[in-house]
Design a protein around this motif. Structure first.
Motif, short mmCIF file in Angstrom:
data_model
loop_
_atom_site.label_atom_id
_atom_site.label_comp_id
_atom_site.label_asym_id
_atom_site.label_seq_id
_atom_site.Cartn_x
_atom_site.Cartn_y
_atom_site.Cartn_z
N LEU A 245 0.83 -1.19 0.00
CA LEU A 245 0.00 0.00 0.00
C LEU A 245 0.87 1.25 0.00
O LEU A 245 1.76 1.40 0.84
CB LEU A 245 -0.91 0.02 1.23
N LEU A 246 0.58 2.14 -0.94
CA LEU A 246 1.25 3.44 -1.01
C LEU A 246 0.28 4.53 -0.59
O LEU A 246 -0.85 4.59 -1.08
CB LEU A 246 1.71 3.73 -2.44
N LEU A 247 0.73 5.41 0.31
CA LEU A 247 -0.04 6.58 0.72
C LEU A 247 0.70 7.81 0.23
O LEU A 247 1.77 8.15 0.76
CB LEU A 247 -0.19 6.61 2.24
N LEU A 248 0.17 8.46 -0.78
CA LEU A 248 0.87 9.56 -1.44
C LEU A 248 0.08 10.85 -1.28
O LEU A 248 -1.03 10.99 -1.81
CB LEU A 248 1.05 9.25 -2.94
N ASP A 249 0.64 11.79 -0.53
CA ASP A 249 -0.02 13.06 -0.25
C ASP A 249 0.54 14.14 -1.18
O ASP A 249 1.66 14.61 -1.00
CB ASP A 249 0.21 13.44 1.22
N GLU A 250 -0.24 14.50 -2.19
CA GLU A 250 0.14 15.52 -3.18
C GLU A 250 1.54 15.23 -3.76
O GLU A 250 2.44 16.07 -3.70
CB GLU A 250 0.13 16.91 -2.54
N PRO A 251 1.76 14.06 -4.37
CA PRO A 251 3.11 13.69 -4.81
C PRO A 251 3.65 14.52 -5.96
O PRO A 251 4.86 14.55 -6.18
CB PRO A 251 2.94 12.22 -5.23
N THR A 252 2.79 15.19 -6.73
CA THR A 252 3.27 15.96 -7.88
C THR A 252 3.02 17.45 -7.74
O THR A 252 3.11 18.19 -8.72
CB THR A 252 2.61 15.45 -9.18
#
Length: 282
Positions: free
Chosen positions: A153-160
């Protein structure tokens, strides 16, 4: 499909302020799920609850079979890949040295460092000191750090956020490849074009409340209007209801030599968000 994340009636208060007001959603195995909303809507708070950085005020969270009371356990955290506003690199070390530290921490194969760097197009920068990298390069290295141990599981907060188009495209390609390999991804963003491209399902989060959920295509179909937009060379734009009563008018416009463009109404995801919440996404 197996449920990876299950959230029910989740609330989080900070004093008298309600950041989350009873949200609920599920994420299935192998999907990219977008939690969409403007700054201050509760996206980052949700991520922090899922990582155990915050405790819920009420409601339930279950991730990979773990309840929120177990989120502090090492065995749980090892199953997550996290990219947030608190993610950081050691500026004085090289790219390779940074990733080698985390590789050893998670006891993964030595080859993984080159593998993830190649995936984001930075293998040729591995011996460069991090302080010499651009912001976009650093963001790609942070993503490498998050996926180095192949978490389910990846949790990505505003990655871009605030990245240039080329770097954003690189990261999009990597996320889609991770999805193909079976990784489940929770992505928070206020970029609706990004969500349309990447996400299998999305939730509109606004003011701590989930206003709508569904796939981007289903939501766009749900909120489209039964009208035809007609643009002429003079700049005139007509909007006509797409009905049998207006058949002759639409047909006449179709064969008008001054016609520039004709299309039915099919809103963008951003337009749907505005329709649902009454707010622009900024």
């Amino acid at each position: 499909m197996k449920t990876i994340v299950k959230i029910a009636e989740l609330r989080k208060n900070f004093g008298h302020e309600q950041a989350l007001k009873g949200i609920q959603f599920e994420i299935k195995s192998g999907e990219i799920f977008g939690l969409l909303g403007p700054s201050g809507s509760g996206k980052t708070t949700t991520i922090k609850l899922l990582t155990g950085e915050l405790d819920p005020t009420s409601g339930s969270l279950e991730v990979l079979g773990y309840s929120s009371e177990m989120f502090g356990r090492t065995e749980y955290l090892e199953k997550l890949g996290i990219l947030s506003d608190k993610s950081a690199l050691y500026e004085r070390l090289t790219v390779a040295d940074n990733l080698e530290l985390y590789r050893k921490l998670y006891n993964t194969d030595k080859e993984k460092v080159d593998e993830v760097l190649e995936a984001v197009g930075l293998l040729d920068q591995k011996n460069k000191r991090v302080s010499k990298l651009s912001k976009g390069m650093k963001q790609r290295i942070l993503l490498c750090k998050a996926v180095l141990h192949a978490p389910p599981l990846l949790l990505l907060d505003e990655p871009t956020s605030a990245l240039d188009p080329n770097t954003r495209e690189r990261i999009h390609e990597m996320l889609l490849k991770l999805k193909e390999s079976g990784t489940t991804i929770l992505l928070t963003t206020h970029d609706m074009d990004e969500a349309t491209l990447l996400c299998d399902n999305v939730a509109f989060l606004h003011g701590g409340i989930i206003k709508e959920t569904g796939s981007p295509e289903d939501l766009r179909n749900k909120y489209k209007r039964n009208v035809v937009h007609i643009k002429y060379a003079s700049g005139l734009i007509k909007t006509i209801e797409n009905s049998s009563e207006n058949f002759n008018q639409i047909q006449e416009a179709l064969f008008d030599q001054n016609l520039i463009e004709m299309h039915t109404d099919f809103p963008s995801l951003g337009e749907v968000f505005k329709n649902v919440t009454g707010k622009e996404l900024i």
